[in-house]
Structures are given as structure tokens and as C-alpha cells.
Scaffold this motif. Sequence first.
Motif, short mmCIF file in Angstrom:
data_model
loop_
_atom_site.label_atom_id
_atom_site.label_comp_id
_atom_site.label_asym_id
_atom_site.label_seq_id
_atom_site.Cartn_x
_atom_site.Cartn_y
_atom_site.Cartn_z
N ALA A 28 -6.99 -7.37 5.93
CA ALA A 28 -6.53 -6.39 4.94
C ALA A 28 -5.51 -5.50 5.65
O ALA A 28 -5.60 -5.27 6.86
N PHE A 29 -4.54 -5.03 4.89
CA PHE A 29 -3.48 -4.17 5.43
C PHE A 29 -3.59 -2.80 4.76
O PHE A 29 -3.56 -2.69 3.54
N TYR A 30 -3.69 -1.76 5.59
CA TYR A 30 -3.95 -0.41 5.12
C TYR A 30 -2.83 0.52 5.55
O TYR A 30 -2.46 0.57 6.73
N ILE A 31 -2.27 1.25 4.59
CA ILE A 31 -1.20 2.21 4.86
C ILE A 31 -1.74 3.60 4.56
O ILE A 31 -1.84 4.02 3.41
N ALA A 32 -2.12 4.31 5.62
CA ALA A 32 -2.85 5.57 5.48
C ALA A 32 -1.95 6.75 5.14
O ALA A 32 -2.41 7.72 4.52
#
Length: 260
Positions: A118-122
Amino acid sequence: MLDVIALPAFSDNYIWLLRLRGDKRCWVVDPGEAAPVQRYIQSQDLQLEGILLTHHHPDHIGGVEELAQPSTTIIGSFQDVYRLPKLSLQVAAGDRFQVLGETVQVMEVPGHTLGHLAFYIADQSPPLLFCGDTLFAGGCGRLFEGTPEQMHASLQSLAQLPEKTLVFAAHEYTLKNLQFALEVEPGNQALQERYQACEKLRAEHKPTLPSTIVDEKATNPFLRVEVPEVIQSASNKAQQTSLKEPVDVFATLRKWKDSA
């Protein structure tokens, strides 16, 4: 701020395209086919800078070779390097890289496949999560390679993200998932209201995605395995007095959903 565009593909896939207003560069997540991406890029006069791949299934990678140019960055799991198109960057849990000036954090979420990412952009407001076939709106992916223990742990890790996080799943499965959720937890008022809202969206031919972590925690049975009504429904299905462990509740729900 990143704009995220839904590009429908096949019968129920979404390819997610990331772009910045006023910038000709863009990235896509899980392009299972090339044509929807090509049509949008051409209509907006964009340049495809990079591709993010959550896992190796054909409906997520099938368009990569047709889309990729020598300058295109392709990012995916080091575990699946031999099952993915040629990667520019092989990543693992905790790695970070830049997409259109934003930092993307890699999460390993095995279950659907062993190498699923999964790719998370905080740093966006709200944060963005691209989770492929791990977490769906109202559901989760089938266990093709992983174990119930792995998928349960993966979902719990996603559930710990900020509640306002936008969840960009890869399929329009929401109504079927919520129908199952209502069978599991018919007394959940938030779930009833969500189903009605999503039914209206689909009647208007609009996506039900993205969802949010807070909505999933309130209505997704696979994230609610410690809720008494969910435990009781799973226990009844398993013909046991009461399932004691959350992972056993999860495994029962997943098996139940597989046969629904």
C-alpha cells in the motif's frame, strides 16, 4: 495539492491518476489496461512520469508495458520483482520516495498476495492511501496467497492510519460488500445509512470511492471483528458458542464472504 482522478477500467477496476494542477506530469496506480490512461493523458496533454504497482495480478499491471516509456519510473515490491514488469525501484516496508513533490510511504500488507503493498501519502490534507486489493470499501480482498493472520494484521495496520485518510481501493465492489456487511451486522445504523448513500451514488453512475478510514472502522465487518454483533454472527456461522480470537472471527467472515 494532488488531484486524484478515477479512471474506470474493465468492469469494476479503478486506475488512480495523480496530478498537480498546472503541472503536466502525472502518475498512475495499478494500470491494468493502457487505454483509459492514454485517453485521459491525451485529453489533458499530460506526461506520464511514473507508475505505482500494489501487486502482481494482471488486472493491475496489464497496461504497464504499453504505457511505459524509457523515462517512466515504475515502482513495486522487491518480493514480486519476477512477477512484475521491469521495475525502476524495488521497495519494501518503511521505504519512502517522491511523487510529484510529495513523500510516499511504503506499507507491506500481505494477505491478498504475499508481496502486496500500500502507498500512503501523509502530508496531504487529508492523507491519501492507495491500497490495491487489501482494503475495499466495506470489505477486503480474497486470500489468494496469504493467511488470515496476515490479512488481519494488514487490515489492522491500515486501521491505525488517521481516520480522515482517504482510501483509494482498486475496485467498485462497495454495494456487494455492504450487502454482506448488513448480513453480518444488521443493527449497525451507520452501515444502513452508508449503503443507502452508496446506492444513490451508483444510481447516478458515480464512484463510491474514495472512502475514509473512519467510515471503514464504522461499517466494514473485517475491521470490526471485536464488535459483539459481528462476533456473534461469525460464531453462529461457524456453529461455535463464541469465537474468542479476533483473527478467528476474521477468518470465519472471509470464508463466509467467499461463499456468499
